[in-house]
Design a protein around this motif. Sequence first.
Motif, PDB file in Angstrom:
ATOM      1  N   SER A 159       0.832  -1.206   0.000  1.00 35.53           N
ATOM      2  CA  SER A 159       0.000   0.000   0.000  1.00 35.53           C
ATOM      3  C   SER A 159       0.863   1.251   0.000  1.00 35.53           C
ATOM      4  O   SER A 159       2.014   1.237   0.417  1.00 35.53           O
ATOM      5  N   PHE A 160       0.255   2.316  -0.482  1.00 34.92           N
ATOM      6  CA  PHE A 160       0.898   3.624  -0.548  1.00 34.92           C
ATOM      7  C   PHE A 160      -0.005   4.647   0.112  1.00 34.92           C
ATOM      8  O   PHE A 160      -1.219   4.617  -0.076  1.00 34.92           O
ATOM      9  N   ASP A 161       0.612   5.558   0.863  1.00 31.13           N
ATOM     10  CA  ASP A 161      -0.081   6.756   1.294  1.00 31.13           C
ATOM     11  C   ASP A 161      -0.241   7.609   0.032  1.00 31.13           C
ATOM     12  O   ASP A 161       0.473   7.404  -0.948  1.00 31.13           O
TER      13      ASP A 161
ATOM     14  N   PHE B  29      -8.623   3.629  -0.138  1.00 35.99           N
ATOM     15  CA  PHE B  29      -9.276   3.892   1.145  1.00 35.99           C
ATOM     16  C   PHE B  29      -8.852   5.260   1.661  1.00 35.99           C
ATOM     17  O   PHE B  29      -7.659   5.543   1.742  1.00 35.99           O
ATOM     18  N   ALA B  30      -9.825   6.099   1.992  1.00 37.88           N
ATOM     19  CA  ALA B  30      -9.584   7.377   2.658  1.00 37.88           C
ATOM     20  C   ALA B  30     -10.128   7.201   4.072  1.00 37.88           C
ATOM     21  O   ALA B  30     -11.337   7.155   4.273  1.00 37.88           O
ATOM     22  N   THR B  31      -9.222   7.044   5.020  1.00 38.69           N
ATOM     23  CA  THR B  31      -9.627   6.628   6.359  1.00 38.69           C
ATOM     24  C   THR B  31      -9.951   7.777   7.312  1.00 38.69           C
ATOM     25  O   THR B  31     -10.565   7.563   8.337  1.00 38.69           O
ATOM     26  N   GLY B  32      -9.489   8.998   7.001  1.00 39.86           N
ATOM     27  CA  GLY B  32      -9.810  10.146   7.844  1.00 39.86           C
ATOM     28  C   GLY B  32      -8.808  10.434   8.954  1.00 39.86           C
ATOM     29  O   GLY B  32      -8.827  11.518   9.521  1.00 39.86           O
ATOM     30  N   SER B  33      -7.942   9.470   9.278  1.00 33.52           N
ATOM     31  CA  SER B  33      -6.921   9.725  10.306  1.00 33.52           C
ATOM     32  C   SER B  33      -5.775   8.737  10.140  1.00 33.52           C
ATOM     33  O   SER B  33      -5.939   7.682   9.515  1.00 33.52           O
ATOM     34  N   ASN B  34      -4.626   9.085  10.703  1.00 34.14           N
ATOM     35  CA  ASN B  34      -3.479   8.170  10.627  1.00 34.14           C
ATOM     36  C   ASN B  34      -3.743   6.885  11.404  1.00 34.14           C
ATOM     37  O   ASN B  34      -3.343   5.809  10.977  1.00 34.14           O
ATOM     38  N   GLN B  35      -4.430   6.993  12.543  1.00 32.07           N
ATOM     39  CA  GLN B  35      -4.715   5.792  13.335  1.00 32.07           C
ATOM     40  C   GLN B  35      -5.614   4.839  12.551  1.00 32.07           C
ATOM     41  O   GLN B  35      -5.383   3.637  12.505  1.00 32.07           O
ATOM     42  N   ALA B  36      -6.642   5.386  11.907  1.00 34.13           N
ATOM     43  CA  ALA B  36      -7.552   4.555  11.104  1.00 34.13           C
ATOM     44  C   ALA B  36      -6.808   3.975   9.902  1.00 34.13           C
ATOM     45  O   ALA B  36      -7.083   2.847   9.486  1.00 34.13           O
ATOM     46  N   LYS B  37      -5.852   4.730   9.364  1.00 27.76           N
ATOM     47  CA  LYS B  37      -5.046   4.230   8.236  1.00 27.76           C
ATOM     48  C   LYS B  37      -4.244   3.011   8.677  1.00 27.76           C
ATOM     49  O   LYS B  37      -4.234   1.983   7.989  1.00 27.76           O
ATOM     50  N   ILE B  38      -3.617   3.098   9.822  1.00 30.29           N
ATOM     51  CA  ILE B  38      -2.827   1.971  10.353  1.00 30.29           C
ATOM     52  C   ILE B  38      -3.727   0.759  10.586  1.00 30.29           C
ATOM     53  O   ILE B  38      -3.371  -0.368  10.231  1.00 30.29           O
ATOM     54  N   GLU B  39      -4.899   0.991  11.143  1.00 29.43           N
ATOM     55  CA  GLU B  39      -5.838  -0.115  11.386  1.00 29.43           C
ATOM     56  C   GLU B  39      -6.258  -0.776  10.072  1.00 29.43           C
ATOM     57  O   GLU B  39      -6.353  -2.000   9.993  1.00 29.43           O
TER      58      GLU B  39
ATOM     59  N   HIS C  43       4.036  -0.927   3.447  1.00 25.51           N
ATOM     60  CA  HIS C  43       3.305   0.320   3.251  1.00 25.51           C
ATOM     61  C   HIS C  43       4.312   1.448   3.074  1.00 25.51           C
ATOM     62  O   HIS C  43       5.204   1.620   3.901  1.00 25.51           O
ATOM     63  N   TYR C  44       4.172   2.182   1.979  1.00 21.74           N
ATOM     64  CA  TYR C  44       5.037   3.342   1.722  1.00 21.74           C
ATOM     65  C   TYR C  44       4.327   4.589   2.223  1.00 21.74           C
ATOM     66  O   TYR C  44       3.184   4.843   1.853  1.00 21.74           O
ATOM     67  N   ASP C  45       5.003   5.359   3.068  1.00 27.29           N
ATOM     68  CA  ASP C  45       4.379   6.544   3.665  1.00 27.29           C
ATOM     69  C   ASP C  45       5.468   7.553   4.003  1.00 27.29           C
ATOM     70  O   ASP C  45       6.544   7.177   4.461  1.00 27.29           O
ATOM     71  N   ASN C  46       5.186   8.841   3.802  1.00 31.72           N
ATOM     72  CA  ASN C  46       6.154   9.882   4.149  1.00 31.72           C
ATOM     73  C   ASN C  46       6.083  10.247   5.633  1.00 31.72           C
ATOM     74  O   ASN C  46       6.925  10.971   6.131  1.00 31.72           O
ATOM     75  N   ASN C  47       5.088   9.732   6.346  1.00 32.79           N
ATOM     76  CA  ASN C  47       4.911  10.042   7.764  1.00 32.79           C
ATOM     77  C   ASN C  47       5.659   9.002   8.597  1.00 32.79           C
ATOM     78  O   ASN C  47       5.244   7.852   8.694  1.00 32.79           O
ATOM     79  N   SER C  48       6.746   9.421   9.210  1.00 32.29           N
ATOM     80  CA  SER C  48       7.601   8.464   9.935  1.00 32.29           C
ATOM     81  C   SER C  48       6.885   7.840  11.130  1.00 32.29           C
ATOM     82  O   SER C  48       7.171   6.704  11.497  1.00 32.29           O
ATOM     83  N   SER C  49       5.944   8.552  11.759  1.00 31.80           N
ATOM     84  CA  SER C  49       5.239   7.963  12.910  1.00 31.80           C
ATOM     85  C   SER C  49       4.328   6.817  12.455  1.00 31.80           C
ATOM     86  O   SER C  49       4.163   5.837  13.173  1.00 31.80           O
TER      87      SER C  49
ATOM     88  N   VAL D 112       4.952   4.892   9.780  1.00 31.00           N
ATOM     89  CA  VAL D 112       5.892   3.813   9.439  1.00 31.00           C
ATOM     90  C   VAL D 112       6.348   3.102  10.709  1.00 31.00           C
ATOM     91  O   VAL D 112       6.355   1.876  10.775  1.00 31.00           O
ATOM     92  N   LYS D 113       6.673   3.872  11.745  1.00 29.65           N
ATOM     93  CA  LYS D 113       7.128   3.286  13.024  1.00 29.65           C
ATOM     94  C   LYS D 113       6.065   2.387  13.640  1.00 29.65           C
ATOM     95  O   LYS D 113       6.379   1.318  14.143  1.00 29.65           O
ATOM     96  N   GLN D 114       4.822   2.815  13.604  1.00 27.39           N
ATOM     97  CA  GLN D 114       3.759   2.031  14.206  1.00 27.39           C
ATOM     98  C   GLN D 114       3.467   0.745  13.450  1.00 27.39           C
ATOM     99  O   GLN D 114       2.857  -0.172  13.996  1.00 27.39           O
ATOM    100  N   LEU D 115       3.902   0.676  12.197  1.00 20.13           N
ATOM    101  CA  LEU D 115       3.664  -0.529  11.392  1.00 20.13           C
ATOM    102  C   LEU D 115       4.805  -1.520  11.503  1.00 20.13           C
ATOM    103  O   LEU D 115       4.679  -2.645  11.039  1.00 20.13           O
ATOM    104  N   GLU D 116       5.920  -1.129  12.116  1.00 18.86           N
ATOM    105  CA  GLU D 116       7.090  -2.016  12.192  1.00 18.86           C
ATOM    106  C   GLU D 116       6.837  -3.175  13.124  1.00 18.86           C
ATOM    107  O   GLU D 116       6.108  -3.101  14.072  1.00 18.86           O
TER     108      GLU D 116
END
Length: 93
Positions: free
Chosen positions: A8-10, A61-71, A81-87, A89-93
Amino acid sequence: MADKNKISFDFDDTLSTKRGQDLAKKEIESGSMVYVISARQDKEPIFKIADELGIPHSRIFATGSNQAKIEKINELGITKHYDNNSSVVKQLE
């Protein structure tokens, strides 16, 4: 179960860039099932680039928040998942 071919990509500052689009093309050519998962509220602006790349709207998918995106990434069993938001990326590790 995670599927190594689900990628997936942001959207903003990731798939919206030439570099991100080139990377998505490579992933698609290699047989990966590519999704777009964004924290945006509206997925309509994503359609143009997705259409150019051949990503079906059903995989956007447009989830409305970073937390919902991670879920959503975890729910779909996406392994990369490719994302420019390091937080994110960190939560997905």
